[in-house]
Design an enzyme around this catalytic site. Sequence first.
Site, PDB file in Angstrom:
ATOM      1  N   HIS A 132       5.828  -6.328   7.720  1.00 54.12           N
ATOM      2  CA  HIS A 132       5.715  -7.827   8.136  1.00 54.12           C
ATOM      3  C   HIS A 132       6.118  -8.748   6.927  1.00 54.12           C
ATOM      4  CE1 HIS A 132       3.109  -6.185  11.612  1.00 54.12           C
ATOM      5  NE2 HIS A 132       4.161  -6.603  12.061  1.00 54.12           N
ATOM      6  N   CYS A 138       0.901  -1.146   0.203  1.00 52.89           N
ATOM      7  CA  CYS A 138      -0.217   0.056   0.094  1.00 52.89           C
ATOM      8  C   CYS A 138       0.673   1.239   0.092  1.00 52.89           C
ATOM      9  CB  CYS A 138      -0.945  -0.083   1.255  1.00 52.89           C
ATOM     10  SG  CYS A 138       0.117   0.321   2.662  1.00 52.89           S
ATOM     11  N   HIS A 196      -1.243  -5.337  17.593  1.00 52.37           N
ATOM     12  CA  HIS A 196      -0.758  -4.817  16.413  1.00 52.37           C
ATOM     13  C   HIS A 196      -0.061  -3.458  16.723  1.00 52.37           C
ATOM     14  CE1 HIS A 196      -0.766  -2.956  12.623  1.00 52.37           C
ATOM     15  NE2 HIS A 196      -0.835  -3.909  11.889  1.00 52.37           N
ATOM     16  N   GLU A 232       0.186  -0.782  15.147  1.00 57.76           N
ATOM     17  CA  GLU A 232      -0.747   0.623  14.955  1.00 57.76           C
ATOM     18  C   GLU A 232      -1.742   0.842  16.054  1.00 57.76           C
ATOM     19  OE1 GLU A 232      -2.940   0.833  11.266  1.00 57.76           O
ATOM     20  OE2 GLU A 232      -4.274   2.267  12.264  1.00 57.76           O
ATOM     21  N   HIS A 260       3.251   1.951  10.730  1.00 62.28           N
ATOM     22  CA  HIS A 260       2.276   1.875  11.615  1.00 62.28           C
ATOM     23  C   HIS A 260       2.243   2.906  12.879  1.00 62.28           C
ATOM     24  CE1 HIS A 260       1.995  -2.041  10.129  1.00 62.28           C
ATOM     25  NE2 HIS A 260       3.016  -2.643  10.636  1.00 62.28           N
ATOM     26  N   CYS A 272      -8.863   2.294   6.129  1.00 62.90           N
ATOM     27  CA  CYS A 272      -8.472   3.095   4.784  1.00 62.90           C
ATOM     28  C   CYS A 272      -9.013   2.512   3.490  1.00 62.90           C
ATOM     29  CB  CYS A 272      -6.914   3.219   5.069  1.00 62.90           C
ATOM     30  SG  CYS A 272      -5.939   1.779   4.602  1.00 62.90           S
ATOM     31  N   SER A 304       1.497 -10.517   9.394  1.00 63.39           N
ATOM     32  CA  SER A 304       0.783  -9.474   8.839  1.00 63.39           C
ATOM     33  C   SER A 304      -0.785  -9.460   9.274  1.00 63.39           C
ATOM     34  CB  SER A 304       1.300  -9.180   7.481  1.00 63.39           C
ATOM     35  OG  SER A 304      -0.063  -8.212   6.937  1.00 63.39           O
TER      36      SER A 304
END
Lengths: 285, 285
Positions: B41, B12, B123, B125, B73, B189, B217
Amino acid sequence: MEIIIAEESGLCYGVKRALTMARRTRRVKSGEVVTLGDLIHNPRVVADLAAEGIGSAEAPEEVRKGTVIIRSHGVSPEVYRRLKRRKIDVVDATCPIVRKIQRLVEALARKGREVVIVGDREHPETRGLLGHSRGRGVVVENEAQARDLPSRKARAVLAQSTHDLESFQKVAAALVEKTRELTVYNTVCDSTRTRQRSTSELAGRVDTLFIVGGRRSSNTARLYEISKRVRPRTYFIENARQITPAMLRGAETIGISGGASTPPEAIQEAVDAIERSFKQNPARE
Amino acid sequence: MEIIIAEESGLCYGVKRALTMARRTRRVKSGEVVTLGDLIHNPRVVADLAAEGIGSAEAPEEVRKGTVIIRSHGVSPEVYRRLKRRKIDVVDATCPIVRKIQRLVEALARKGREVVIVGDREHPETRGLLGHSRGRGVVVENEAQARDLPSRKARAVLAQSTHDLESFQKVAAALVEKTRELTVYNTVCDSTRTRQRSTSELAGRVDTLFIVGGRRSSNTARLYEISKRVRPRTYFIENARQITPAMLRGAETIGISGGASTPPEAIQEAVDAIERSFKQNPARE
């Protein structure tokens, strides 16, 4: 045989309050006293009220003089204006919970926010709420209609007070996909939630369940849907005379619930009818 | 035999940007250059970076001097403070979309609003977002955990940027029951949504689908779940060597998708491996 009545079945606070206000108005006012639309969606109570001298009009223009009672569902600002123009006395029995939702719609619309109102398009409360939205309101009846709405950066969503909570949650979830910032006001009233929850629970532990209420009452129709999902042997009856031996066949435990506009007498008559039927025919298959 | 690659599969914008920033930093800076945690990841890309002189550290305290790259992240304010205290140069490659969510969390927390963060608890983030919430944040991974939250008059809910939209919608719906005024910020997103949608669509029209990406991931794992629901013959592979003839048996149309951290080379190698396998064994049952 056991008969179990659902908790919080029958008349809610807002409807009881409107009935009390109407009867008190009849006592203190001379001249015509009419409600704008039937005070509650129950033909039997409406007939009782008529006998007591409390009539019903469809629109302000049908009333020449006297007193008009606004029912618990509330009305749009336009209706208040029309009543004022005709110099008709107004007794406002709008349910305080509905009044609060109307004010919320007004406040959101004043801020320019699109307001999605989840409810039956033709329900008087929904029409009233829409009237308070200054053209910013959009009525959505279900998830499918919500999915058809355009995408927005921001919008608000709220429910007609007697709407089914699960249906409201589904609409909100669908709008999440269509809205960056979605404010969800859970305006389903506690009485509606308790009634739906207790009816659903009751449906799970009886053999047959009767939903007693007027055919035009939308919250009663929702109780029927909710119960039917859990217990296919659910019957929607307007009065005790509609109970037949076939409906009771083989049932050991029988549940009864009623909507926000179902008077306690209607519930009691259903109990009596079931007991009579069992006495007349004790050896059921 | 046909191979179809999902639209918007692979790296991305935020991850590509972080890679570019890391390599540029390596070119212009002398001394040690390390990323805080693996930049993406994907073991293969991490090994490539190490070979280029871009290392990886688990915590600010592992770095003595030089430059630290914050990965896409993002991190919590506490990590920035620890890096500053150690006088370490920082190149901040936090994805601009994640940065925006961090600012949103900060703004809501400043107003004293409880913020429900929907994402994987472990995670990076999510941990970073939680760090920006000044103790007002609550992480929820799924609908069941949302149902366990207490009732509140008001709260906000938002998602880790790569969270599954459907799961986010379910959490929001569950919170409607627990919250009078719930503000839902759809922070999933666009790249994540497009990737999930196109992978789901592709799963519907192929015989077998390969999800290529690192086991760690989380967004790749979600693609696997989404595809598996539609197409039980979905395989989660870390690299092309894991593709076996049995996985391809009887398949006429084969799909490939990859997560936000899957480099284009990994996708291309999967394509090559499938083509080789078909050439070696053209008459499959």
